[in-house]
Each structure stands twice: as structure tokens, then as C-alpha cells.
Enzyme design. Structure first.
Site, mmCIF file in Angstrom:
data_model
loop_
_atom_site.group_PDB
_atom_site.id
_atom_site.type_symbol
_atom_site.label_atom_id
_atom_site.label_comp_id
_atom_site.label_asym_id
_atom_site.label_seq_id
_atom_site.Cartn_x
_atom_site.Cartn_y
_atom_site.Cartn_z
ATOM 1 N N HIS A 135 74.766 23.292 -5.152
ATOM 2 C CA HIS A 135 76.027 23.718 -4.556
ATOM 3 C C HIS A 135 76.633 24.897 -5.314
ATOM 4 O O HIS A 135 77.281 25.757 -4.716
ATOM 5 C CB HIS A 135 77.022 22.553 -4.520
ATOM 6 N N SER A 180 80.959 28.285 -11.013
ATOM 7 C CA SER A 180 82.256 28.391 -10.326
ATOM 8 C C SER A 180 82.646 27.086 -9.643
ATOM 9 O O SER A 180 83.831 26.823 -9.426
ATOM 10 C CB SER A 180 82.231 29.538 -9.318
ATOM 11 N N GLU A 185 86.522 26.416 -5.550
ATOM 12 C CA GLU A 185 85.291 26.135 -4.809
ATOM 13 C C GLU A 185 85.083 24.640 -4.564
ATOM 14 O O GLU A 185 84.716 24.220 -3.474
ATOM 15 C CB GLU A 185 84.122 26.710 -5.600
ATOM 16 N N HIS A 215 66.011 15.041 -2.073
ATOM 17 C CA HIS A 215 66.524 13.829 -1.432
ATOM 18 C C HIS A 215 65.637 12.615 -1.695
ATOM 19 O O HIS A 215 65.897 11.538 -1.170
ATOM 20 C CB HIS A 215 66.679 14.048 0.074
ATOM 21 N N ASP A 235 66.094 7.579 -0.180
ATOM 22 C CA ASP A 235 64.707 7.146 -0.078
ATOM 23 C C ASP A 235 64.699 5.630 -0.220
ATOM 24 O O ASP A 235 64.978 5.106 -1.303
ATOM 25 C CB ASP A 235 63.880 7.799 -1.187
#
Length: 334
Positions: free
Chosen positions: A74, A84, A95, A201, A253
Site C-alpha cells: 500500500h 508516507s 494517506e 494472499h 488460504d
């Protein structure tokens, strides 16, 4: 035996990365003035400090692994790897206050802040929060039995953090392959990079609200997403009824949720992708071959993941007057 197998796979993956570096890629390595030895004289014990603190946090809560990894993504996909996303704003316009960052877990922020405090004790005013986050992301992957790679260092911390900069720069759970590819392409990353990075993921969890549309309201004519494995959908419905509260979550998962492996891609082949953005990587033919490649070979996945993580780590690196070394990761120095 299983642990040994994963270790061999990890070593093989890193060896493949090194073997496949072309002259052009070698020239790019260390781009923007970065180098693995950047702190060799100014903070030689840096990587030991980071690993010690990340391991301590991971032993407190396994959520540290996906939380740090997602924090890195991100941060870097929004105006580059400049920490940031760590800035805390009193006016809630930084942010991290963007709705697209609501899903970031507090354990990620806490991990980086803990590491920064430990580093400052040994090397005050020397190491950027951006570099700490990059090292921590590598370490959580390796602590979860994933690959290990050499992290390029020398990033400065950014001087700007605005919520308005986030929109349209991060993947969303409901996106399809073209939308996902476009998001990554705008950051200079390929579709292969997108599929490899989606493999993150293989660890972590997601709140029910992020995917229940697939279970109960997929389209105007079909309630359940037909690409779901029926038994998996049934289990998810039991865990996430229509009126489920906002705190309930399930593993990304369902088979090896705390191990960084290639099971994620095998899951996609069998209809066990949790998000739309996961399952479409296999359901939509354009990226299916890559999913099949990674499902069949963990070393190939590890190799691709390392290459893509290194590319991500080079995005928007701040140097010179474009950045600073923050004393506190949550606040600008001035």
C-alpha cells in the site's frame, strides 16, 4: 521433512533469480542510488535489529506477517516507497486515512514503529522508515517459510502524505484481470508481476464484508458466484451469514494460512479463491497460464515473487531534497 523441502525451495528460488539476471537487469539493480550495503558503515547491525524485532512481534501475533506485507504494498503503490502511509494526521487527511487503506491492520504499523525505536537506539537519525518497512516485508515472508532476498537500501522518507493521492492506485477485491493489470501497469509492473504479488494472499485473513457479495448478491440473476467451489462457498456462508458483524474474518488460504507457499494458486484452480480479484486470475483465461505455472512449481513462484518485490521496492524512491530520515515514522520532521 516438509520444513526442509520448503527451505530447499526457497534457496532454489533465490538462486534462479541470481542466475536469470541479465546485464540490463544488473544495471537496474541498485537503481536510484540504492545498495544492499547502504548502511554498512553507518548502521552495520541494521538487518539483525530488524529481524529481531519483527520476529518478536510475529511471535506475539501471526497477523504481523500479512499486516507488514500489505503495508509495504500500500505504501509503494501510492507515490512510491517512501513510508508516507505511516504518517498520522490530526486532520485525518493523511494517506492512511483514505478509505482504500481502512483494511490495513494496526499490527503492521506497530511493527514498523517498534523496529524504528530499536534502530534509533543504535543508529540515531540514520535509517529511514521506508527502508525499515522494506526489510520488515522481506523478513515476514521468510519467517513464514517463504523466499529470502537481498533488499536494496537507501530510500528516504517522503515529505507528503495525502488521502486524496490513494484513490485508483490500489487493487480492489471486486476487480477483474483487466482492471488489476491496469492498476499495476500504471506503476510500471507487468501482469506477471500482478499475479506473482497476488500470491501474498497465501497468508492472512479478510473480513466477511470484503467478499460476501460473491456469496449472496453476485449479480441481478445469480446470488452465488458460480466460480466458487460449492463446498467452500458453504463453509464461507456458515462463517459469514448475511447479517454477520464487521469483526468476523476468515483465512485467505483455508489450507495453509500461516505458511508462505504456492497453495494459493492451487486453490484458484479448484475454486477456493476468496476475493473476486483472486479467482479471476484463473477463471479469466488471460492470466491462467501464469497461475498454472505457479501452482505447479513453488520455486518458480518464489522466483517471480522475489523479482516483483524488488521491482516494487524501487518504485518512486525519494533521494536528495525529495525526502528525509524521519525521527518518528508517524510524523514529518518539520
Amino acid at each position: 521433512m516438509e520444513k526442509r523441502r520448503r527451505s530447499v525451495c526457497a534457496v532454489a528460488a533465490v538462486a534462479l533469480v541470481a542466475a536469470m539476471l541479465s546485464l540490463g537487469e544488473a544495471a537496474a539493480y541498485g537503481g536510484g542510488g540504492m545498495s544492499p550495503d547502504y548502511y554498512k558503515t553507518t548502521c552495520p547491525q541494521l538487518e539483525d535489529i530488524v529481524l529481531k524485532e519483527v520476529t518478536r512481534k510475529k511471535n506475539e501475533t501471526i497477523v504481523t506477517i500479512p499486516a507488514v506485507l500489505r503495508l509495504f504494498f500500500h505504501d509503494c503503490l501510492v507515490n512510491g516507497c517512501d513510508a508516507s502511509v505511516l504518517i498520522a494526521s490530526r486532520s485525518a487527511d493523511a494517506e492512511k486515512n483514505s478509505p482504500d487503506d481502512d483494511s490495513l491492520a494496526g499490527d503492521g504499523y506497530d511493527t514498523v514503529n517498534r523496529v524504528k525505536a530499536a534502530v534509533e537506539q543504535k543508529c540515531p537519525g540514520v535509517v529511514s522508515c521506508a527502508d525499515i518497512l522494506a526489510l520488515a516485508a522481506r523478513d515476514v515472508v521468510h519467517l513464514a517459510s517463504g523466499p529470502y532476498w537481498t533488499v536494496e537500501l537507501g530510500r528516504l522518507d517522503g515529505l507528503v502524505s495525502k488521502a486524496s493521492d490513494v484513490e485508483g492506485k490500489l487493487p480492489d477485491p471486486d476487480m477483474h484481470v483487466k482492471e488489476l493489470t491496469d492498476i499495476f501497469y500504471r506503476s510500471g509492473l507487468s501482469q506477471r508481476d500482478m499475479v506473482a504479488l497476488s500470491g501474498a494472499h497465501t497468508v492472512g485473513f479478510a473480513h466477511c464484508s470484503r467478499f460476501t457479495k460473491r456469496l449472496y448478491n453476485y449479480s441481478s440473476t445469480v446470488k452465488l458466484d458460480p466460480s466458487f467451489n460449492p463446498e467452500y462457498a458453504k463453509r464461507l456462508m456458515e462463517a459469514c451469514p448475511p447479517d454477520v458483524g464487521p469483526t468476523i474474518a476468515v483465512n485467505m488460504d483455508p489450507f495453509s494460512p500461516v505458511v508462505f507457499d504456492n497453495i494459493y494458486y492451487q486453490n484458484l484452480k479448484n475454486g477456493f479463491g476468496l476475493f473476486t480479484s483472486d479467482q479471476v486470475l484463473y477463471a479469466e483465461g488471460v492470466s491462467r497460464k501464469t497461475v498454472e505455472e505457479f501452482a505447479e512449481s513453488e520455486p518458480r513462484f518464489f522466483q517471480a515473487f522475489v523479482e516483483s518485490m524488488m521491482k516494487v521496492g524501487r518504485l518512486g524512491v525519494k533521494t536528495g531534497n525529495g525526502g528525509e530520515i524521519r525521527r518518528d515514522c508517524t510524523a514529518f520532521n518539520h
